[in-house]
Design an enzyme around this catalytic site. Structure first.
Site, short mmCIF file in Angstrom:
data_model
loop_
_atom_site.label_atom_id
_atom_site.label_comp_id
_atom_site.label_asym_id
_atom_site.label_seq_id
_atom_site.Cartn_x
_atom_site.Cartn_y
_atom_site.Cartn_z
N HIS A 361 0.72 -1.04 -0.01
CA HIS A 361 -0.04 -0.02 -0.21
C HIS A 361 0.86 1.40 0.02
O HIS A 361 0.27 2.24 -0.18
CB HIS A 361 -1.05 0.11 1.31
CG HIS A 361 -2.10 -0.77 1.14
ND1 HIS A 361 -3.25 -0.31 0.34
CD2 HIS A 361 -2.29 -2.08 1.44
CE1 HIS A 361 -4.12 -1.23 0.57
NE2 HIS A 361 -3.57 -2.43 1.06
N LYS A 552 -8.96 13.90 3.61
CA LYS A 552 -8.13 12.84 3.59
C LYS A 552 -7.32 12.72 4.98
O LYS A 552 -7.28 14.02 5.62
CB LYS A 552 -7.26 12.73 2.33
CG LYS A 552 -6.63 13.95 2.29
CD LYS A 552 -5.75 14.25 0.85
CE LYS A 552 -6.44 13.97 -0.44
NZ LYS A 552 -6.61 12.68 -1.13
N ARG A 553 -6.46 11.82 5.36
CA ARG A 553 -5.50 12.29 6.18
C ARG A 553 -4.78 13.18 6.06
O ARG A 553 -4.42 13.46 5.12
CB ARG A 553 -4.69 10.78 6.65
CG ARG A 553 -5.74 9.78 7.30
CD ARG A 553 -6.12 10.08 8.86
NE ARG A 553 -4.84 10.06 9.72
CZ ARG A 553 -4.88 9.35 10.53
NH1 ARG A 553 -5.78 8.26 10.94
NH2 ARG A 553 -3.78 9.34 11.48
N LYS A 558 0.37 14.29 1.23
CA LYS A 558 -0.62 14.69 0.54
C LYS A 558 -0.81 16.25 0.25
O LYS A 558 -1.64 16.80 -0.43
CB LYS A 558 -1.89 14.24 1.68
CG LYS A 558 -1.76 12.78 1.78
CD LYS A 558 -2.94 12.35 2.45
CE LYS A 558 -3.15 10.82 2.55
NZ LYS A 558 -4.11 10.06 1.55
N THR A 660 -8.31 7.01 -2.92
CA THR A 660 -9.70 6.36 -3.35
C THR A 660 -10.95 7.37 -3.09
O THR A 660 -11.71 7.52 -3.61
CB THR A 660 -10.06 5.33 -2.31
OG1 THR A 660 -9.75 5.53 -0.94
CG2 THR A 660 -9.50 3.94 -2.85
N LYS A 664 -14.10 8.65 -5.36
CA LYS A 664 -15.39 8.89 -4.56
C LYS A 664 -15.91 10.44 -5.09
O LYS A 664 -17.08 10.37 -5.66
CB LYS A 664 -15.38 9.13 -3.07
CG LYS A 664 -14.98 7.74 -2.44
CD LYS A 664 -14.85 8.01 -1.09
CE LYS A 664 -13.90 6.85 -0.52
NZ LYS A 664 -13.41 7.04 0.64
C1 LIG Z 1 -12.05 7.32 1.27
C2 LIG Z 1 -11.62 7.71 2.63
C3 LIG Z 1 -10.34 7.77 2.98
C4 LIG Z 1 -9.10 7.88 1.77
O1 LIG Z 1 -9.05 8.92 1.19
P1 LIG Z 1 -7.64 9.52 0.25
O2 LIG Z 1 -8.10 10.76 -0.20
O3 LIG Z 1 -7.81 8.56 -0.81
O4 LIG Z 1 -6.64 9.47 1.24
C5 LIG Z 1 -10.04 8.22 4.13
N1 LIG Z 1 -10.70 8.44 5.20
C6 LIG Z 1 -12.21 8.33 5.00
C7 LIG Z 1 -13.10 8.53 6.09
C8 LIG Z 1 -12.81 7.91 3.59
O5 LIG Z 1 -13.97 7.76 3.50
#
Ligand SMILES: *Cc1c(COP(=O)(O)O)cnc(C)c1O
Length: 821
Positions: A361, A552-553, A558, A660, A664
């Protein structure tokens, strides 16, 4: 669905059963019932409806003796289940009607549902999407994880600083789990290995003097979407063994003995809250082994129900390791096969490697797990011996193929030697698996070329790519009901089962009437989010502004700091020229920082400080709004994503394995501003490069920059706006009472060499944002691209991802669960 054949679910039946549960499970009348009582009762009605499917699914798998896949993951970020389950069972209409009869609002009940936050971010959420897809595609699959008493911490802000509060998700009880004490497993740790003579086999290693504790499974049903399949997620909870420290009991020190039980129960007490970094604590190692040990035993137990020996184990079982966290499964399978079943090493090894597969990952060096040999020796002495033996035989083969290449040996060895020795878990996982996959095209390529070039040469066919996906059932159907209804109205409901059918929307992208309907829904979603922000944070939001979303985190790679720098630039431009024509924008951030991640926590404070200034400055006149929503989790994501216009996916090229969140957002019609990184690349290829804002240095370019002694000051010297932004950060112009609060952030981008290339990408990012602004001023052109994003995202369904795993790695097939008589 399972029950629906002879036994249609009516509103009357739901209402009756809800009252039954209210009375007999909660001991309440409707008059005195709390919202949680109502939720609990309705959730049990839903749960009752899947029990037949749940047992029939297991029965069918057993009878047909199908090959099963076991998804081992330290994290499952599943979020709330009630609404998802109602949709999966296709009982939304009768449910609304039933609750209305009882004067209950379904949305109130749904709000009471409990957020299962057993993960940090993308990795755990991926596992949850996979469970959804596997059940919906009727695949014989199981999730195995840990039932942490405390999931990811709740985030609050105090004076703009992140405060971590414990997550008590189990406090009120959790209606979706079923405890199965009859399947409790023993787990052993510590002790030593003795060589004891065996009359048949001579001297054999025997693990003794261990401490034992127990693993109690809790099962959560995973309901396939409008199929009979109900799979399960089995989460293990650690308990002390009754006989624990009996010697202490015998000495009469009862209180101390009870205290010592704590040790065992601490194992599943809390999720480690770091994302993409390796914590390296002894308790974490025990957690990882705990997951592996009881899951592997459970798999073997299930196999033996139908098979008298383990010879065809690999033909009937596939184990997928989600990152290296469960990589001890390789050593544990070998230990069980060799020590407990007396299998010859070579046979055991063949079965183990045929069974196991590993998903990588991340390429970040700080995230690659290594465990000190000394620690593994103390906690798992027999496993260390097995790892040594695996390594010995592996290196012998390498030496045979490449005689005298000691550099190669040192690079691929499972043991890292630099001062102290440690076990490289990724190398263990690669050697012990028949397939190793990255999670997006670029990531899989970099894994082969940059991180493990020697391994990929030794095993040219092992390394493959399986690009991540998301379940559109949660990330469109559930979270964006209006858009879903519009899509179904135009192209039928086939997309719910096959997301590729969204391409049927393409011709509508230029249809003015459709654009209007489509953008009206986006506008209503923005109003809803805006209202929530006004209620919770008291920041007035204009729904016509561009909703610029980065959720995101929090991580330096990032680059939330890069969008913050852009925001500060816009603010400084307004200050210099208050009358300038600027597109109104609402910046929406949501992100948790690992509690020990100093820079990330400073950045939260910086964004909150900038927000206070920008949101109240009369010169800004409401044209810029900055919102940092606390406590990012799955439910919050479901509210933000349908309201986004712009999706910020601006990681340093080569650092985001896939992402991911990017999928979304695009699926919900947000346009992406992003780097050539992770799955952004595949998104660009699918939606068309003219429908996405790609900017910035590519990975090869950054690699070259790094090799030619990259100097961030060059960019500084040549860009006045960049100097101005950095100066504001350096001196903290947002709160003169606390000067130099953000010096560390400034230093990271300058004196410390700017490891994530903010300076190199700053101006390119601004240029891309200018294009965003120009397009947003042309609503029809924007609408067209937004619709095309939705229409072309079908490939990113996790159904497609899971299909690839099933075919390329697991060798499993769907099996329909028949209706009962
Ligand atoms: C989808 C999701 C992530 C991943 O987000 P990235 O932008 O791909 O890092 C992290 N936390 C939550 C709650 C999510 O739904």
């Amino acid at each position: 669905m399972y029950f629906s054949k002879d036994n249609a679910v009516t509103a009357e039946m739901i209402a009756e059963r809800a009252l039954f549960h209210l009375k007999y499970s909660r001991g309440k009348t409707l008059q005195v019932a709390t919202d949680f009582d109502k939720f609990w009762s309705f959730a049990h009605v839903v749960r009752d409806l899947v029990i037949d499917g749940f047992t029939a699914t297991q029965e069918e798998y057993l009878q047909k003796d199908v090959k099963r896949v076991y998804y081992l993951s330290m994290e499952f970020l599943i979020g709330k289940l009630l609404e998802r389950n109602v949709l999966a069972l296709d009982i939304l209409k009768p449910s609304i009607e039933a609750l209305k009869k009882l004067d209950i609002d379904l949305s109130t009940v749904i709000q009471m549902d409990i957020e299962a936050g057993l993960g940090n971010g993308g990795l755990g959420r991926l596992a949850a999407c996979f469970l959804d897809s596997m059940a919906s595609m009727e695949l014989p699959a199981y999730g195995y994880g840990l039932r942490y008493e405390h999931g990811i911490f709740r985030q609050e802000f105090e004076d703009g600083w992140q405060q971590e509060r414990p997550d008590n998700w189990l406090e009120l009880g959790y209606p979706w789990e079923m405890v199965r004490p009859e399947y409790t497993m023993p787990v052993f740790v510590y002790g030593r290995v003795e060589n004891i003579s065996d009359t048949r086999r001579g001297k054999q290693p025997v693990w003794t003097d261990w401490q034992m504790f127990k693993a109690v499974p809790y099962d959560i049903p995973m309901i396939g979407f409008q199929t009979n399949t109900v799979n399960m997620l089995r989460l293990w909870s650690a308990r002390a063994d009754e006989g624990f420290r009996l010697d202490v009991f015998n000495q009469g020190d009862y209180v101390r003995a009870v205290e010592e039980k704590n040790w065992a129960e601490n194992v599943t007490k809390v999720l480690y809250p770091s994302d993409n970094t390796h914590a390296g604590q002894e308790l974490r190692l025990i957690q990882e082994y705990f997951l592996v040990s009881c899951s592997v035993r459970d798999i073997v137990r299930r196999h033996e129900k139908k098979h008298s020996d383990l010879r065809d184990f690999a033909e009937k079982n596939a184990v997928q390791m989600n990152d290296t966290h469960p990589a001890l499964a390789v050593a544990e399978l070998m230990r069980i096969f060799c020590d407990e079943y007396e299998m010859p090493w070579d046979n055991a090894w063949e079965i183990t490697t045929k069974t196991c597969a590993y998903t990588n990952h991340t390429l970040l060096p700080e995230a690659l797990e290594t465990w000190p040999v000394e620690l593994i020796n103390r906690v798992l002495p027999r496993h260390l011996q097995i790892i040594y033996e695996i390594n010995h035989r592996f290196l012998q083969r390498v030496e045979m193929a490449h005689p005298g290449n000691s550099e190669l040996i040192q690079k691929v060895s499972l043991i890292e030697e630099n001062g102290h020795r440690s076990v490289r878990m990724a190398n263990l996982a690669v050697v012990g698996s028949h397939a190793v996959n990255g999670v997006a095209g670029l990531h899989s390529k970099l894994l082969r070329e940059r991180v493990m070039p020697e391994m990929s040469e030794l095993y040219p066919n092992k390394f493959i790519n399986v690009t991540n996906g998301i379940t559109h059932r949660r990330w469109l159907l559930k979270c964006n009901p209006e858009l879903s209804a519009l899509i179904t109205d135009k192209i039928g409901s086939g997309w719910i089962h096959n997301l590729k059918e969204l391409t049927k929307l393409e011709p509508l992208a230029t249809d003015k009437a459709f654009q209007k309907e489509f953008m009206a829904i986006k506008r209503r979603n923005k109003e809803a989010l805006g209202k929530m922000i006004e209620n919770d944070l008291h920041i007035p939001i204009h729904p016509d502004s561009l909703f610029d979303v980065q959720v995101k985190r929090l991580h330096m790679y990032k680059r939330q700091l890069l969008s913050t720098m852009y925001l500060i630039t816009l603010y400084q431009r307004i200050k210099a020229n208050p009358k300038m024509d600027i597109l109104p924008r609402t910046f929406v951030f949501a992100a948790k920082a690992a509690p020990g991640y100093h820079l990330a926590k400073r950045l939260i404070k910086l964004i909150n400080s900038v927000a206070v200034v920008v949101n109240h400055d009369p010169d800004v006149a409401g044209r810029l709004k900055v919102v940092f929503l606390p406590d990012y989790n799955v439910s919050l994501a479901e509210k933000i994503i349908p309201a986004a216009d712009l999706s910020e996916q601006i990681s340093t090229a080569g650092k985001e394995a896939s992402g991911t969140g990017n999928m979304k957002l695009s699926l919900n019609g947000a346009l992406t501003i992003g780097t050539w990184d992770g799955a952004n690349i595949e998104i660009a290829q699918h939606v068309g490069e003219e429908n996405i804002f790609i900017f910035g240095h590519r990975e090869e370019e950054l690699h070259a920059l790094a090799q030619n002694s990259y100097n961030p000051w060059t960019y500084y010297d040549n860009d006045q706006e960049l100097q101005h932004v950095l100066e504001a950060i350096r001196v903290n112009s947002f709160d003169p009472s606390q000067p130099a609060l953000f010096m560390d952030l400034f230093d990271d981008l300058t004196r410390h060499g700017d490891p994530f290339f903010y300076m190199a990408d700053y101006r390119l990012y601004l240029d891309a944002q200018e294009k965003v602004e120009a397009l947003f001023r042309q609503p029809e052109a924007w609408a067209e691209k937004s619709i095309l994003n939705v229409a072309r995202m079908g490939w990113f369904s996790s159904d497609r991802t899971i299909n690839e795993y099933a075919e390329k790695i697991w060798g499993i097939k769907p099996i329909s669960i028949p209706d009962t008589e």
